[in-house]
Design a protein around this motif. Sequence first.
Motif, PDB file in Angstrom:
ATOM      1  N   SER A   1       0.841  -1.190   0.000  1.00 13.49           N
ATOM      2  CA  SER A   1       0.000   0.000   0.000  1.00 13.49           C
ATOM      3  C   SER A   1       0.878   1.243   0.000  1.00 13.49           C
ATOM      4  CB  SER A   1      -0.953   0.026   1.194  1.00 13.49           C
ATOM      5  OG  SER A   1      -1.930   1.052   1.028  1.00 13.49           O
ATOM      6  N   LYS A   2       0.212   2.381  -0.164  1.00 14.42           N
ATOM      7  CA  LYS A   2       0.935   3.643  -0.313  1.00 14.42           C
ATOM      8  C   LYS A   2       0.235   4.736   0.483  1.00 14.42           C
ATOM      9  CE  LYS A   2       0.379   3.309  -4.831  1.00 14.42           C
ATOM     10  NZ  LYS A   2      -0.142   1.929  -4.942  1.00 14.42           N
TER      11      LYS A   2
ATOM     12  N   PHE B   1       1.787  10.944   7.228  1.00 19.00           N
ATOM     13  CA  PHE B   1       2.186   9.565   7.508  1.00 19.00           C
ATOM     14  C   PHE B   1       1.583   9.090   8.826  1.00 19.00           C
ATOM     15  CE2 PHE B   1       5.122   6.847   9.912  1.00 19.00           C
ATOM     16  CZ  PHE B   1       5.005   5.693   9.167  1.00 19.00           C
ATOM     17  N   ARG B   2       1.683   9.911   9.853  1.00 15.99           N
ATOM     18  CA  ARG B   2       1.164   9.508  11.157  1.00 15.99           C
ATOM     19  C   ARG B   2      -0.359   9.312  11.131  1.00 15.99           C
ATOM     20  NH1 ARG B   2       4.705  13.765  14.868  1.00 15.99           N
ATOM     21  NH2 ARG B   2       6.586  12.437  15.062  1.00 15.99           N
ATOM     22  N   GLU B   3      -1.031  10.044  10.261  1.00 18.95           N
ATOM     23  CA  GLU B   3      -2.481   9.883  10.122  1.00 18.95           C
ATOM     24  C   GLU B   3      -2.839   8.619   9.341  1.00 18.95           C
ATOM     25  OE1 GLU B   3      -5.791  11.716   7.111  1.00 18.95           O
ATOM     26  OE2 GLU B   3      -4.321  13.118   7.932  1.00 18.95           O
ATOM     27  N   GLN B   4      -2.098   8.356   8.250  1.00 15.46           N
ATOM     28  CA  GLN B   4      -2.517   7.298   7.338  1.00 15.46           C
ATOM     29  C   GLN B   4      -1.990   5.920   7.703  1.00 15.46           C
ATOM     30  OE1 GLN B   4      -1.487   8.996   3.399  1.00 15.46           O
ATOM     31  NE2 GLN B   4      -3.660   9.499   3.198  1.00 15.46           N
ATOM     32  N   TRP B   5      -0.796   5.850   8.278  1.00 14.29           N
ATOM     33  CA  TRP B   5      -0.223   4.543   8.581  1.00 14.29           C
ATOM     34  C   TRP B   5      -1.120   3.704   9.503  1.00 14.29           C
ATOM     35  CZ3 TRP B   5       1.957   0.217   8.025  1.00 14.29           C
ATOM     36  CH2 TRP B   5       2.375  -0.558   9.114  1.00 14.29           C
TER      37      TRP B   5
ATOM     38  N   GLY C   1       3.026  -6.190   3.252  1.00 14.79           N
ATOM     39  CA  GLY C   1       4.444  -6.494   3.131  1.00 14.79           C
ATOM     40  C   GLY C   1       5.302  -5.311   2.782  1.00 14.79           C
ATOM     41  N   ARG C   2       4.678  -4.238   2.261  1.00 11.24           N
ATOM     42  CA  ARG C   2       5.446  -3.055   1.888  1.00 11.24           C
ATOM     43  C   ARG C   2       4.553  -1.825   1.969  1.00 11.24           C
ATOM     44  NH1 ARG C   2       8.188  -5.225  -2.621  1.00 11.24           N
ATOM     45  NH2 ARG C   2       7.791  -7.112  -1.435  1.00 11.24           N
ATOM     46  N   TYR C   3       5.165  -0.707   2.313  1.00 16.19           N
ATOM     47  CA  TYR C   3       4.446   0.554   2.483  1.00 16.19           C
ATOM     48  C   TYR C   3       5.272   1.640   1.825  1.00 16.19           C
ATOM     49  CZ  TYR C   3       0.968   3.516   4.820  1.00 16.19           C
ATOM     50  OH  TYR C   3      -0.077   4.372   5.104  1.00 16.19           O
TER      51      TYR C   3
END
Length: 316
Positions: free
Chosen positions: A83-84, A110-114, A126-128
Amino acid sequence: MSTRLGIGLAAVGRPAYITAHRGPDLGANRTVEELERRTHVLLDAAYDAGLRYVDVARSYGNAEEFAAHWFASRGAVDVEVGSKWGYRYVGDWQLRADLHEVKDHSLGAFREQWPLTRDLLGDHLGRYLVHSATPDTGVLADTELHRELATLRDRGIRVGISTSGPRQADAIRTALDVEVDGAPLFTAFQVTWNPLEPSVGAAAAEADARGSQVVVKESVANGRLAPGGDDGSVGVRHVAVLASRAGVAIDQLAVAAALAQPWAWRVLSGAATPEHLASHVVAAGLVLDPELVEEVLTAAQDARDYWAERSTRPWT
């Protein structure tokens, strides 16, 4: 059966996107419920064909949610998701919204979406990736953000970037040199590569040689290299002639050419229908003559022209 083909949900996770022929492909009914149903049909077909990699993003409407619900119902524990983050979907599920997504590569974004992604996708993730990282957004020089991204790396998630625009190669090479605590931070890349825009190839090969994994997106150029996608350009017609000569569909030649790149860990099908996906699965079984691959690449446009044209494509 396994395959290097993956499935991307950009075309079905939200009501509008820049892929050609969405009207005939998806019809007028694009409610959340209908697009989730379509997504699950695609994911079922992909899984049955041996695809074990799914690409989503926070900005792909409800793509993460659709995938999470499919995992819960199917129990497909052997599927990895990438995901992105870095864009927000703001289209309010409207086909003709004035604005569909907003870019934000800040630490706050990033802190909001992760946490939203983590809670939805769990162990499948598996990947961000930073969504469409470019040299001018500052995200590749943000050391505070890098340190937080490294916490994901250290728990086994590949951290990386997706690339867009005529400076894809610059973004990759900059990202490859970013280290946190003496170890590379960015080891996953998702690049735009197709016969009309192959300029990232050398940088992608460098990333592969340094131990990163590279995923190809937009191998059929958002539908330009698909049946019925002839836009009158010299490059598209050139690929169409070569496909006819080889006895394959134009999208199959484009996907097979991407899979022929030795640095490509996965190539995404951006299929909107099971029929599109079935064509791409056929492409995954093709073995192209290297001379044909080289001839296909003579269709390339100047990267600046390609991206300028792409930026004007309507959301439909």
